[in-house]
Design a protein around this motif. Sequence first.
Motif, PDB file in Angstrom:
ATOM      1  N   LEU A  53      83.547 129.580 203.515  1.00 49.77           N
ATOM      2  CA  LEU A  53      82.335 130.178 202.959  1.00 49.77           C
ATOM      3  C   LEU A  53      82.137 129.771 201.512  1.00 49.77           C
ATOM      4  CD1 LEU A  53      79.933 132.126 203.079  1.00 49.77           C
ATOM      5  CD2 LEU A  53      81.513 133.987 202.506  1.00 49.77           C
ATOM      6  N   LEU A  54      83.215 129.772 200.738  1.00 38.33           N
ATOM      7  CA  LEU A  54      83.128 129.387 199.329  1.00 38.33           C
ATOM      8  C   LEU A  54      82.698 127.923 199.200  1.00 38.33           C
ATOM      9  CD1 LEU A  54      83.564 130.328 196.405  1.00 38.33           C
ATOM     10  CD2 LEU A  54      85.919 129.507 196.589  1.00 38.33           C
ATOM     11  N   GLY A  55      83.212 127.056 200.071  1.00 37.66           N
ATOM     12  CA  GLY A  55      82.800 125.659 200.043  1.00 37.66           C
ATOM     13  C   GLY A  55      81.330 125.500 200.355  1.00 37.66           C
ATOM     14  N   THR A  56      80.838 126.245 201.327  1.00 38.96           N
ATOM     15  CA  THR A  56      79.417 126.165 201.683  1.00 38.96           C
ATOM     16  C   THR A  56      78.538 126.655 200.546  1.00 38.96           C
ATOM     17  OG1 THR A  56      80.037 126.574 203.994  1.00 38.96           O
ATOM     18  CG2 THR A  56      77.716 126.826 203.409  1.00 38.96           C
ATOM     19  N   VAL A  57      78.901 127.788 199.949  1.00 38.97           N
ATOM     20  CA  VAL A  57      78.123 128.337 198.838  1.00 38.97           C
ATOM     21  C   VAL A  57      78.137 127.388 197.642  1.00 38.97           C
ATOM     22  CG1 VAL A  57      78.040 130.205 197.144  1.00 38.97           C
ATOM     23  CG2 VAL A  57      78.438 130.724 199.554  1.00 38.97           C
ATOM     24  N   THR A  58      79.278 126.782 197.367  1.00 33.49           N
ATOM     25  CA  THR A  58      79.364 125.833 196.257  1.00 33.49           C
ATOM     26  C   THR A  58      78.485 124.616 196.516  1.00 33.49           C
ATOM     27  OG1 THR A  58      81.646 126.536 195.860  1.00 33.49           O
ATOM     28  CG2 THR A  58      80.938 124.484 194.832  1.00 33.49           C
ATOM     29  N   GLY A  59      78.446 124.165 197.766  1.00 30.30           N
ATOM     30  CA  GLY A  59      77.658 122.993 198.100  1.00 30.30           C
ATOM     31  C   GLY A  59      76.164 123.206 197.949  1.00 30.30           C
ATOM     32  N   VAL A  60      75.665 124.352 198.374  1.00 31.59           N
ATOM     33  CA  VAL A  60      74.218 124.581 198.383  1.00 31.59           C
ATOM     34  C   VAL A  60      73.743 125.427 197.205  1.00 31.59           C
ATOM     35  CG1 VAL A  60      74.222 124.435 200.899  1.00 31.59           C
ATOM     36  CG2 VAL A  60      74.345 126.678 199.814  1.00 31.59           C
ATOM     37  N   GLY A  61      74.677 125.994 196.426  1.00 31.40           N
ATOM     38  CA  GLY A  61      74.289 126.941 195.373  1.00 31.40           C
ATOM     39  C   GLY A  61      73.353 126.355 194.337  1.00 31.40           C
ATOM     40  N   GLY A  62      73.655 125.146 193.842  1.00 29.29           N
ATOM     41  CA  GLY A  62      72.822 124.549 192.805  1.00 29.29           C
ATOM     42  C   GLY A  62      71.415 124.275 193.280  1.00 29.29           C
ATOM     43  N   SER A  63      71.269 123.756 194.496  1.00 34.11           N
ATOM     44  CA  SER A  63      69.933 123.443 195.006  1.00 34.11           C
ATOM     45  C   SER A  63      69.131 124.705 195.285  1.00 34.11           C
ATOM     46  CB  SER A  63      70.033 122.594 196.272  1.00 34.11           C
ATOM     47  OG  SER A  63      70.706 123.301 197.303  1.00 34.11           O
ATOM     48  N   VAL A  64      69.798 125.767 195.715  1.00 35.08           N
ATOM     49  CA  VAL A  64      69.087 127.027 195.965  1.00 35.08           C
ATOM     50  C   VAL A  64      68.524 127.594 194.659  1.00 35.08           C
ATOM     51  CG1 VAL A  64      69.372 129.426 196.685  1.00 35.08           C
ATOM     52  CG2 VAL A  64      70.378 127.586 198.049  1.00 35.08           C
ATOM     53  N   VAL A  65      69.363 127.639 193.616  1.00 33.48           N
ATOM     54  CA  VAL A  65      68.888 128.145 192.322  1.00 33.48           C
ATOM     55  C   VAL A  65      67.767 127.264 191.782  1.00 33.48           C
ATOM     56  CG1 VAL A  65      69.555 128.661 189.952  1.00 33.48           C
ATOM     57  CG2 VAL A  65      71.140 129.153 191.818  1.00 33.48           C
TER      58      VAL A  65
END
Length: 243
Positions: free
Chosen positions: A137-149
């Motif tokens: 889950l942490l890997g997924t959030v790290t991967g997409v977090g920047g683009s979501v923000v």
Amino acid sequence: MPEAASPGDSWIMVAAVLRPPLWIELPAVVAGALAGALFAKNRGLDLIGILALGLVSGLGGGIIRDILLSRVPLALRSPWYLWTVTGAALVGAFLAGAVNRMRLVLQLIDSLSLALFSVIGAQGGLSRGLPTASAILLGTVTGVGGSVVRDVLVGETPPRMLRRGPPYASAALLGAALYVALVSGFEVNKVVAELSAVVVICVIRAVAHWRRWESPEPKDLTPSLLRPKDKQKTTEERTEVRP
């Protein structure tokens, strides 16, 4: 007898274990910042806006990861990150025309950023001793977090990862899961696991763009589980007519 480690020495040892090498994280930062700068340039933002979106896209995922791991973000502790993001954003701002002509390169940059951040996030979760599901889950959030923000800042809602289209968050999830499985389940060398997960994510994204695959839309299973009311009424009427 060896002297007991002081709290400061213990923190240095923990930071050394948890901190991903610069040669792994900086390429992800460059790819994310360049993608964010081009995203901003194509939407007519000024230089400050381009730098801001480059900063968010390049460092957002890592900052979210570090906050979830209860530590000061690495991007704020090392000057390399801010200088790298600034340089990549300026390239996107002043050479956007040249870079935009290379569509395949842009897709590769975006896929590479997603892949590297996903692997780095999963690696950070395992290093912190989190369960495998939490590391994924942490890997997924790290991967997409920047683009979501980034998408939220420019008012592009819902964010790209929540729309139907080529696999994005699902690719990050599969890559993070592969890395965790190789390292935790099969005890594969970390470098080999990192490269394998990055390749898998990039291949998924490339094939999805090539074949125009879209993430599947959930299908309502209610009609197959419950009989329609018309059929129920017909069955009841037939039952009543019988002598």
